[in-house]
Design a protein around this motif. Structure first.
Motif, mmCIF file in Angstrom:
data_model
loop_
_atom_site.group_PDB
_atom_site.id
_atom_site.type_symbol
_atom_site.label_atom_id
_atom_site.label_comp_id
_atom_site.label_asym_id
_atom_site.label_seq_id
_atom_site.Cartn_x
_atom_site.Cartn_y
_atom_site.Cartn_z
ATOM 1 N N VAL A 116 0.842 -1.199 0.000
ATOM 2 C CA VAL A 116 0.000 0.000 0.000
ATOM 3 C C VAL A 116 0.881 1.255 0.000
ATOM 4 O O VAL A 116 0.662 2.189 -0.783
ATOM 5 N N LYS A 117 1.907 1.262 0.851
ATOM 6 C CA LYS A 117 2.812 2.413 0.931
ATOM 7 C C LYS A 117 3.520 2.637 -0.405
ATOM 8 O O LYS A 117 3.610 3.768 -0.885
ATOM 9 N N ALA A 118 4.030 1.564 -1.004
ATOM 10 C CA ALA A 118 4.726 1.685 -2.292
ATOM 11 C C ALA A 118 3.773 2.204 -3.370
ATOM 12 O O ALA A 118 4.159 3.045 -4.193
ATOM 13 N N GLN A 119 2.530 1.715 -3.369
ATOM 14 C CA GLN A 119 1.542 2.183 -4.349
ATOM 15 C C GLN A 119 1.276 3.668 -4.169
ATOM 16 O O GLN A 119 1.267 4.424 -5.133
ATOM 17 N N ASP A 120 1.077 4.092 -2.932
ATOM 18 C CA ASP A 120 0.758 5.494 -2.664
ATOM 19 C C ASP A 120 1.924 6.423 -2.971
ATOM 20 O O ASP A 120 1.728 7.613 -3.204
ATOM 21 N N ASN A 121 3.155 5.875 -2.974
ATOM 22 C CA ASN A 121 4.351 6.658 -3.314
ATOM 23 C C ASN A 121 4.752 6.482 -4.778
ATOM 24 O O ASN A 121 5.783 7.012 -5.199
ATOM 25 N N PHE A 122 3.977 5.708 -5.541
ATOM 26 C CA PHE A 122 4.261 5.426 -6.955
ATOM 27 C C PHE A 122 5.677 4.866 -7.131
ATOM 28 O O PHE A 122 6.378 5.193 -8.074
ATOM 29 N N ASP A 123 6.077 3.993 -6.188
ATOM 30 C CA ASP A 123 7.429 3.421 -6.171
ATOM 31 C C ASP A 123 7.369 1.981 -6.687
ATOM 32 O O ASP A 123 7.109 1.048 -5.928
ATOM 33 N N ALA A 135 -5.395 -19.628 3.529
ATOM 34 C CA ALA A 135 -4.090 -19.032 3.226
ATOM 35 C C ALA A 135 -4.221 -17.684 2.513
ATOM 36 O O ALA A 135 -3.232 -16.997 2.313
ATOM 37 N N ILE A 136 -5.436 -17.318 2.138
ATOM 38 C CA ILE A 136 -5.656 -16.083 1.377
ATOM 39 C C ILE A 136 -6.124 -14.965 2.305
ATOM 40 O O ILE A 136 -6.992 -15.160 3.139
ATOM 41 N N ARG A 137 -5.520 -13.809 2.117
ATOM 42 C CA ARG A 137 -5.986 -12.599 2.790
ATOM 43 C C ARG A 137 -6.609 -11.718 1.710
ATOM 44 O O ARG A 137 -6.041 -11.582 0.625
ATOM 45 N N ILE A 138 -7.754 -11.148 2.025
ATOM 46 C CA ILE A 138 -8.443 -10.295 1.059
ATOM 47 C C ILE A 138 -8.499 -8.880 1.615
ATOM 48 O O ILE A 138 -9.170 -8.614 2.609
ATOM 49 N N LEU A 139 -7.749 -7.995 0.951
ATOM 50 C CA LEU A 139 -7.748 -6.586 1.312
ATOM 51 C C LEU A 139 -8.768 -5.875 0.440
ATOM 52 O O LEU A 139 -8.697 -5.947 -0.791
ATOM 53 N N THR A 140 -9.721 -5.221 1.066
ATOM 54 C CA THR A 140 -10.663 -4.376 0.351
ATOM 55 C C THR A 140 -10.147 -2.951 0.486
ATOM 56 O O THR A 140 -9.832 -2.513 1.593
ATOM 57 N N ALA A 141 -10.011 -2.252 -0.651
ATOM 58 C CA ALA A 141 -9.452 -0.902 -0.633
ATOM 59 C C ALA A 141 -10.210 0.012 -1.579
ATOM 60 O O ALA A 141 -10.670 -0.419 -2.637
ATOM 61 N N ARG A 142 -10.317 1.267 -1.163
ATOM 62 C CA ARG A 142 -10.858 2.295 -2.040
ATOM 63 C C ARG A 142 -9.676 2.806 -2.857
ATOM 64 O O ARG A 142 -8.672 3.242 -2.312
ATOM 65 N N VAL A 143 -9.794 2.712 -4.169
ATOM 66 C CA VAL A 143 -8.706 3.068 -5.074
ATOM 67 C C VAL A 143 -9.148 4.272 -5.897
ATOM 68 O O VAL A 143 -10.236 4.272 -6.468
ATOM 69 N N SER A 144 -8.299 5.286 -5.933
ATOM 70 C CA SER A 144 -8.630 6.462 -6.737
ATOM 71 C C SER A 144 -7.439 6.823 -7.617
ATOM 72 O O SER A 144 -6.300 6.491 -7.316
ATOM 73 N N GLY A 145 -7.748 7.476 -8.713
ATOM 74 C CA GLY A 145 -6.716 7.867 -9.663
ATOM 75 C C GLY A 145 -7.357 8.467 -10.898
ATOM 76 O O GLY A 145 -8.496 8.918 -10.861
ATOM 77 N N THR A 146 -6.614 8.419 -12.006
ATOM 78 C CA THR A 146 -7.080 9.041 -13.244
ATOM 79 C C THR A 146 -7.682 7.999 -14.183
ATOM 80 O O THR A 146 -7.354 7.954 -15.357
ATOM 81 N N TYR A 178 -2.499 5.720 -14.546
ATOM 82 C CA TYR A 178 -3.661 5.907 -13.669
ATOM 83 C C TYR A 178 -3.407 6.682 -12.376
ATOM 84 O O TYR A 178 -4.366 7.066 -11.712
ATOM 85 N N ASN A 179 -2.144 6.877 -11.967
ATOM 86 C CA ASN A 179 -1.838 7.599 -10.715
ATOM 87 C C ASN A 179 -2.680 7.092 -9.545
ATOM 88 O O ASN A 179 -3.297 7.862 -8.825
ATOM 89 N N THR A 180 -2.695 5.798 -9.357
ATOM 90 C CA THR A 180 -3.582 5.167 -8.385
ATOM 91 C C THR A 180 -3.031 5.220 -6.962
ATOM 92 O O THR A 180 -1.860 4.927 -6.737
ATOM 93 N N VAL A 181 -3.892 5.582 -6.015
ATOM 94 C CA VAL A 181 -3.585 5.477 -4.587
ATOM 95 C C VAL A 181 -4.648 4.605 -3.935
ATOM 96 O O VAL A 181 -5.770 4.499 -4.422
ATOM 97 N N MET A 182 -4.251 3.958 -2.820
ATOM 98 C CA MET A 182 -5.127 2.997 -2.144
ATOM 99 C C MET A 182 -5.437 3.441 -0.723
ATOM 100 O O MET A 182 -4.545 3.919 -0.020
ATOM 101 N N GLN A 183 -6.668 3.226 -0.314
ATOM 102 C CA GLN A 183 -7.066 3.435 1.076
ATOM 103 C C GLN A 183 -7.682 2.128 1.573
ATOM 104 O O GLN A 183 -8.806 1.782 1.201
#
Length: 107
Positions: A11-18, A70-81, A56-61
């Motif tokens: 999430v941090k890497a996505q929000d920093n576009f890294d 064994a699966i984790r499901i992250l639900t996130a609000r994603v915004s971008g272009t 898309y300049n996507t960030v996640m919340q």
């Protein structure tokens, strides 16, 4: 919300576009499934997310995290272009040795 380190780092890497930090959240032979395509290995994953970030300049919340076996499901609000922004997406994550082994993104 207490996220596993690899998911929090993603999430941090996505929000920093890294794209390098994003790819480093995955195992060497990890697979990502997104929009009908699959990307295998850190190099392909890094190239995919770099192009997606440029487009898309996507960030996640993060909204919620569930565990189903064994699966984790992250639900996130994603915004971008992108059309329909913001959107709620589900990230189906399988971890291996503290890194992401597989990721499937669904709407």
């Amino acid at each position: 919300m207490n996220l596993p380190k690899a998911i929090a780092d993603l999430v941090k890497a996505q929000d920093n576009f890294d794209s390098v930090a994003y790819a480093n959240c995955f195992t060497e032979d990890a697979v990502v499934h997104d929009e009908g395509h699959s990307y295998t290995g850190k190099s392909e994953i890094q190239q995919w997310i770099e192009k997606a970030n440029e487009k898309y300049n996507t960030v996640m919340q993060p909204i919620d995290l569930e565990e189903t076996g064994a699966i984790r499901i992250l639900t996130a609000r994603v915004s971008g272009t992108f059309d329909g922004s913001p959107a709620v997406l589900r990230y189906h994550v399988e971890l291996k040795d503290g890194l992401i082994q597989s990721l499937k993104i669904t709407g």
